[in-house]
Scaffold this active site. Sequence first.
Site, short mmCIF file in Angstrom:
data_model
loop_
_atom_site.label_atom_id
_atom_site.label_comp_id
_atom_site.label_asym_id
_atom_site.label_seq_id
_atom_site.Cartn_x
_atom_site.Cartn_y
_atom_site.Cartn_z
CG ASP A 1 -0.52 -0.05 2.48
OD1 ASP A 1 0.70 0.04 2.61
OD2 ASP A 1 -1.31 -0.14 3.43
CG ASP B 1 -6.78 5.37 -1.60
OD1 ASP B 1 -5.61 5.09 -1.28
OD2 ASP B 1 -7.77 4.91 -1.01
CB CYS C 1 -6.80 -20.76 21.81
SG CYS C 1 -5.99 -20.84 20.21
ZN LIG Z 1 -3.92 -19.78 20.60
#
Ligand SMILES: [Zn+2]
Length: 658
Positions: A96, A131, A281
Site C-alpha cells: 500500500d 488514494d 484455544c
Molecule cells: Zn492460541
Amino acid sequence: MTSIEKTMKFEIKHHDAAGRIGRLITDHGSITTPVLLPVINPNKMSITPQMMKERFGVQAVITNSYIIYQHQKLHDKALAEGVHALIDFDGPIMTDSGTFQSYMYGEIEMDPLTIVRFQRDIGTDIGTILDIFSTPDQTKEEAEEAVDTTIERAEISIPEKKEMNLACPVQGSVYPSLRTYCAKKLGNLDADMHPIGGVVPLMENQEYKDLIEVILASKKGLPVNRPVHLFGAGHPLIFPLAAALGCDIFDSSAYIKYAKQNRMIFPWGTEKIDDLYELPCSCPVCSTSSLSELKSLSKKKREQKIAEHNLYVSMSELRKVRNAIMQGRLWELVEQRASANPFLQDAIHELHKLNHVKWLEQFEPVRKTRGLFYTGIHTVHQPFFYRLHHRLVQWFDQSSSTLIVLPETEKPFSKAYADDIYKISMEYPNTDIIVDTVIGPVPLVLDEMYPFAQYIFPEVLDEETKRIRKKRWDKCVKHKDLIEWGKKPIVTDLTNEEGNIIQKNLDEKRVKSVAHMQFGSDISSVLFNGDISLVKSKKTLKIRNVFVDGKHVVSMRASDGLFTLKLDGGKKIHDKSSIPRFRVTIEDDAVPFVKEGKSVFSKFVSSVDDQLRPYDECIVVSKDDEFLAIGQCLLSPVEMSGFQFGQAVKIREHIGVN
Ligand SMILES: [Zn+2]
C-alpha cells in the site's frame, strides 16, 4: 479495457452466497481466495514472511511502500534488489502507499505518481494508488471531494503501472450512492483490483451496519471479475460476513497491534490476557504454554507469542470460511459468528432488505451438497429461502380451487403420508396436497426436491421464523377451500388398479411441478408437452428417467430430487423457446470446441439468460442460435459475461462435430 494479458488473472472456482473461492495469479505464484495478507513492517518483522509461509500457511503478504520509500536504507535496497529480497519472501507481495498513514498522522508529503512508480520499480506484485481516505464523519461534500481526487489519481496512475497489477480503492465515506459512483468510475478504468477503503474506523467502532452498506454499495458498482479487498479488515469476527458479501482479500496488522496491547484475538472477539482464566484455544502457542507461563514472559517475548496466536487464529478462520464455501455452509458460519456479537446481528438484519436480498440471490447456487441448517432468526431470510418462496408464488401451479393441508411430519412427506395420499386422491381427485412446515407451505409433489427433503429446523421456533412462515403461507396459498386432513388410520390396498392410476397421476404431477420450480413454468410446459413415461428405481420407487414421446429428456438425481437435463430435452427446449431463454450464447471461436464437449470458458460467453443461476441446467447455443450442447452453469449470468478467465459452463452432453 486493454488486452487480457495486462489484466490480473482472477477466476472463480466455487460459489456460496456472494462469496467465492477464487484463484488469483501473480508472477510470484497463485493465491486462493478468500485470503488474509498479514501486514509486514519492513523495519520490524517479529514473525518473518518466510516463517509465516512455512508455519502459518500464509499465501501472500502486504507491506508498506511509503515506509520503504521514506527510509533510505530500505529504499536503496528495494530498488537494487527488489521488494521480495528486501523482506525475504518469494510469494506474492502487495504494497500500500501511505494513504492510511495520512489518515493516522495527517497529510503526508508524497507525490501520487512517484509512489506508484516506486512500487512498480521495486517489483511489487500488486501496488496501490495514493488514494484519499474518506472518514465516516465526513459531510457528503467532503466525501465527494475525496472521491473525485481518488478517481483523478487512479486515472493518472494507471498508465504508470506497466507490468505491475494496480489496486484502486473505492472511497465515499458512509454514503452508499457515492460508494457506488466511485466504484463504477474506477471500474471503467484499467485497474486490476479494488480495495474498499476508509473502513477501519467503522470496524474499530463496531459499526458493522454501516460497514455492510458500504461493502454492498461498492460491490454493486464494481466489475464482477475484479478481486475486492476489504482494506484494514484483520479481525476474524468480520471474515465470514465480508466473504459472504463477495470480499476476496483481507489484510491484518491487528495480529501485531493487539499483541502489543496484550490482547488475544478469537473468532468471537478480542480478550485482554488479564481478563482470561485459561487459554481457550488450541493453536501451537496455546497448547504448549499455560496462561500463567504466557503472563510471566518478558514483554517482548509475550508480544511475540500473542502475535503468533493471533495470526494462527486469523489464518484458521479463513480456512473455515473457504471450507464453508466449498460445503455450501457460508451463511451458517456467518450466523454462528454473528450470534456472538449484537452489532453483527444488527448488520445481518440489514441484509433482509429486499434490494440486498435480490442482489445476493443472483449469486446463490440452486443446490448445495448439504441440508439447510437452522442457525437462528436470520436463517429464513437467507437468499436461498427468498428464491424458493418467490418461485413458489410465481411459478407454482395453483389451478385447483381446493387444497388439502397436512401437518409436518417425517421427511420425505410422501412416504410418511403414503396411505393418506391414496385416500385423499380417491376422495378429492384433482386436489393439491400441501404440507404446513416450519419453512412455509411445501407442495407434497415437491417433497423430494432440494431443500424440502433436506432442511433441518428445531421443533421450537423463534418469533421471527414464525412470522415469516405465516407471511409466506399467506402469499403462497391462494386456494378458496382449505381442508385440514386429520391423521386417521386408513387401510388402503396399494396394489389395485385404482392405486396404480393414482400413483401415475401423482408422478406426472411431481415431474411437472419440480420442473416448474427448477426451470420455470415456461420451460417446464415445452419440455413435457407430449406423452410422458417414467422409469422408476425398483429399489426406492423414486423417479429416475423421464421420457417424452419416447425421448429421454431429463433424469432425476436421487440425492436432491432435482433434474439433470439430457441432450434430447435440451433440443426440445431449444426448438420451442425463444432467445435468450435458458441459453448461454457463445462466440463463434468457441463453437467447434463446445460441439466436441469442451467446457465453455467465460471469455467466450457472448450473452446469458439472466434468469439462470450458479449450478442451474442450461443449453449452449451459437450466436445464430444453433443448438450445441447442454450443461451446468458454474457462475451467475453477470459473472459469465464479466469474467475473462475460468470456466462458465460445464458441458454434460454435446451434439458432436458432424
Ligand atoms: Zn492460541
